[in-house]
Write an enzyme that holds these catalytic residues in place. Structure first.
Site, PDB file in Angstrom:
ATOM      1  N   PHE A 145      98.483 -18.168  77.108  1.00 18.88           N
ATOM      2  CA  PHE A 145      97.130 -17.662  76.967  1.00 18.88           C
ATOM      3  C   PHE A 145      97.109 -16.143  77.103  1.00 18.88           C
ATOM      4  O   PHE A 145      96.462 -15.438  76.346  1.00 18.88           O
ATOM      5  CB  PHE A 145      96.239 -18.297  78.033  1.00 18.88           C
ATOM      6  N   HIS A 446      68.707  50.030  50.947  1.00 17.42           N
ATOM      7  CA  HIS A 446      69.697  49.154  50.316  1.00 17.42           C
ATOM      8  C   HIS A 446      69.043  47.827  49.896  1.00 17.42           C
ATOM      9  O   HIS A 446      69.136  47.424  48.730  1.00 17.42           O
ATOM     10  CB  HIS A 446      70.846  48.907  51.311  1.00 17.42           C
ATOM     11  N   GLU A 447      68.374  47.178  50.838  1.00 14.22           N
ATOM     12  CA  GLU A 447      67.757  45.890  50.510  1.00 14.22           C
ATOM     13  C   GLU A 447      66.622  46.059  49.509  1.00 14.22           C
ATOM     14  O   GLU A 447      66.450  45.232  48.611  1.00 14.22           O
ATOM     15  CB  GLU A 447      67.249  45.193  51.775  1.00 14.22           C
ATOM     16  N   HIS A 450      68.115  46.081  46.055  1.00 17.40           N
ATOM     17  CA  HIS A 450      68.372  44.722  45.545  1.00 17.40           C
ATOM     18  C   HIS A 450      67.073  44.075  45.078  1.00 17.40           C
ATOM     19  O   HIS A 450      66.983  43.539  43.972  1.00 17.40           O
ATOM     20  CB  HIS A 450      68.915  43.823  46.666  1.00 17.40           C
ATOM     21  N   ASP A 522      78.935  43.318  48.329  1.00 17.61           N
ATOM     22  CA  ASP A 522      78.193  43.281  47.069  1.00 17.61           C
ATOM     23  C   ASP A 522      79.117  43.591  45.913  1.00 17.61           C
ATOM     24  O   ASP A 522      79.103  42.925  44.879  1.00 17.61           O
ATOM     25  CB  ASP A 522      77.078  44.338  47.071  1.00 17.61           C
TER      26      ASP A 522
HETATM   27 ZN    ZN Z   1      73.678  44.303  49.664  1.00 18.46          ZN
END
Ligand code: ZN
Ligand code: ADP
Ligand code: MG
Length: 637
Positions: A145, A446-447, A450, A522
């Protein structure tokens, strides 16, 4: 920095619920418990009180003569004596001699026995045997068992105890209802599911197919971008078919010493054949299944042996082995052609990134256990997440719930999910990352560069958000989302995309007459895109419609980087790439010079409030005479 749903976190898939072996120690404890119970029982039985005391046969004879004995039961040599006063005693006689003879020897005359009943019981009765044999049988039974019990436990543990350190496969038991994954848990992927249903059918009733002589595919390879649900789908096939699922990742084969990879493969297949019908799933198979060849330096010996062993095992399948090998990869281009030739992984199932409807379905699946507020609109979230994979959506739902929990709310609201989208796309906000006044100005321009280029050029994606709050690796970001899901992108879109990527660089140069390190990523992104246009998409008139990148079938020792085209073409490619980049610069410069007023306005507004949502951003545009892109609004409702 401009980001177009890059940098997404891939979650640790939740599909990790493969069954772990039940704790071995609990099994041992169980076995010991059973052992103790049996021992106790045994002692109870074998030690049954010899309560009736034993008397010598001579005393019995005396009692008989005295007429005190009422009844004697004879069981072979055992005598059970009942006296007239009710006491019961035992005695033994010689085995061969009969009772009356024995008593006669002690001077008992036959007539003296008249008052005593003598009963002879069949000594071959079942009870007799049990009583006599049990003491010997029990320990044997117990040992048997014990072994049976242990082996059963071990099987339950996915047969792992027998294969310690050998195949390392994780096994999902079909009876394990908690961790079972079915097609219902996989949203979208309709074609893939359709394709895999056939495999499920075969695993469910192999006879039907074998009888008609159908050849069942041995191998199915799932390909698709990371997080599209390859692993999930493979588990769902096993769940649907209710067969054991052996799960192993390619890198696990390789991590050990030479030769072990191959022996692991042998083990794995042996185990699977034993458990057939079954599925073997080799995840991330590109880790071992890369193009062979080269072989310089022998650095890939291990991988090569492992791969060879897989091929050998698959070739050795008998049709009635009923084992199907599934594999997944997100780099089908680097796979060894030997793997995908007919008779091996000849079925190819491709998983695409989910489209809008599928994204909604996936969100629904992952929303199931989360209490949602009434304002939740998953359709809108699906619209805002083009390019997200199933895994991204999973992590989006999760981030949303975490945001809600952090603010001690009991339900997840729509704005939690909206914030979660950005978190998944860009990583957490780094509000503590303080910019100096000058840096802030540069980042703002910069932004703004874009964002403005994206808003003016006709084929660029519209801007959803501009921010100069640092996030993940980015100092600031401009979020643009495509108007709709796209399978195809056109040359014009690429050209405007490149100009938009260069918008930050151009703005810095224009306004400050100097360039920072900010735009480096970028530039990298734009250059890669330009090169792809020339060498892969046939989008350069000078080079023409040639693909200069073969499907990665070059042997690996060539590094897959070296160009196998002439110096002449190579220099033409380079000049085309720089021409495209220059065109981008020119077109960005044109936009920014023309709309210099708008550029200043956006930048100043950014310095003021740091983050501009779409509506506010568009107000600034309108104030400066630029018509925002609106076509998508009508389209989406
Ligand atoms: Zn950029
Ligand atoms: P892959 O193996 O393709 O990289 P996974 O199968 O590991 O991706 O997916 C990771 C997680 O993403 C899954 O555990 C699941 O939670 C989620 N997921 C991916 N695709 C889907 C889908 N089509 N439906 C539901 N959930 C999905
Ligand atoms: Mg996977």
């Amino acid at each position: 920095m401009d980001l177009n749903f890059l940098n997404k976190n891939t979650p640790e898939g939740k599909g990790k619920n493969t069954k772990k072996a039940p704790k071995f120690s609990t099994n041992i404890a169980g076995a010991i418990f059973v052992f103790m119970v049996i021992t106790a029982l045994y002692l109870l039985i074998s030690g049954t009180p010899k309560s009736p005391s034993e008397v010598p046969i001579s005393d019995l004879a005396k009692s008989v003569i005295a007429g005190e004995v009422k009844d004697i039961v004879v069981e072979s040599e055992d005598l059970t004596i009942t006296y007239s006063d009710g006491t019961i005693k035992k005695a033994k006689k010689e085995v061969e001699a009969s009772l009356s003879q024995t008593l006669a020897n002690y001077g008992v005359k036959p007539e003296m026995l008249a008052g005593t009943t003598i009963e002879v019981k069949n000594p071959n009765g079942f009870g007799y045997w049990v009583i006599n044999i049990l003491p010997y049988l029990l320990p044997i039974l117990f040992i048997a068992f014990f072994f049976w019990y242990l082996s059963r436990q071990v099987k339950g543990a996915g047969m792992q105890a027998f294969t310690f350190g050998q195949s390392k496969a994780r096994i999902t038991d079909p009876d394990d209802k908690n961790n079972r994954v079915t097609f219902k848990d996989v949203a979208g992927c309709k074609e893939a599911k359709e394709e895999l249903k056939e495999i499920v059918d075969f695993l469910k009733s192999p006879k039907k197919f074998l009888e008609i002589g159908a050849r069942i595919p041995k191998g199915v390879i799932l390909t698709g971008a990371p997080g599209t649900g390859k692993t999930l789908l493979a588990r769902a096939v096993a769940g649907e078919a209710s067969v054991p699922f052996f799960h192993l990742s390619g890198s696990e084969f390789v991590e050990m010493f030479v030769g072990v990879g191959a022996s692991r493969v042998r083990d794995l297949f042996k185990m699977a054949k034993k458990a057939a019908p079954a599925i073997i799933f080799v995840d991330e198979i590109d880790a071992i299944g890369r193009t062979r060849g080269g072989g310089f330096g022998g650095g890939n010996d291990e991988r090569e042996q492992t791969l060879n062993q897989i091929l050998v095992e698959m070739d050795g399948f008998e049709p009635n082995d009923k084992v199907i090998v599934m594999a997944a990869t997100n780099r089908p281009d680097v796979l060894d052609p030997a793997l995908i030739r007919p008779g091996r992984f000849d079925r190819k199932v491709i998983l695409d990134l989910p489209d809008r409807a599928d994204r909604e379905e996936i969100l629904k699946i992952h929303a199931i256990k989360k209490p949602l507020a009434e304002d939740i609109n998953l359709k809108l979230i699906a619209e805002r997440t083009p390019g997200f994979s199933g895994a991204d959506l999973y992590s989006l739902m999760n981030e949303g719930a975490i945001l809600a929990a952090r603010e001690n709310r009991k339900k997840v609201f729509q704005f939690d999910l909206i914030r979660a989208i950005e978190k998944v796309m860009l990583g957490p906000e780094r509000k503590s990352h303080l910019l100096s006044k000058k840096e802030k100005e540069i980042t703002a321009y910069h932004e703004a560069g874009h964002a403005l280029v994206a808003s003016v050029l006709p084929n660029a994606d519209p801007v959803h958000k501009v921010s100069i709050v640092a996030r993940g690796n980015a100092g600031g970001y401009t979020l643009k989302l495509p108007l709709e899901d796209r399978r195809l992108q056109s040359k014009r879109e690429f050209i405007d995309d490149i100009a938009m990527s260069l918008g930050g660089y151009v703005a810095e140069k224009m306004v400050f007459g100097d360039i920072t390190t900010g735009p480096s990523s970028d530039l990298q992104g734009a250059t890669n895109l330009a090169r792809a246009m020339v060498t892969r998409f046939g989008m350069s008139d000078l080079i023409g419609p040639i693909s200069l990148e073969d499907g990665g079938l070059r042997p690996e020792f060539m590094g897959g980087v070296e160009k196998d085209y002439s110096e002449n073409i190579s220099s033409k490619v380079d000049s085309e790439v720089s021409r495209i980049m220059n065109d981008g610069i020119v077109s960005a410069e044109k936009v920014l010079t023309e709309h210099r007023k708008a550029l200043d306005a956006i930048a100043h507004r950014l310095i003021e409030v740091e983050t501009l949502e779409r509506e506010d951003f568009e107000k600034v545009l309108i104030a400066n005479g630029i018509e925002p892109k609106r076509k998508e609004i009508e389209k989406m409702v």
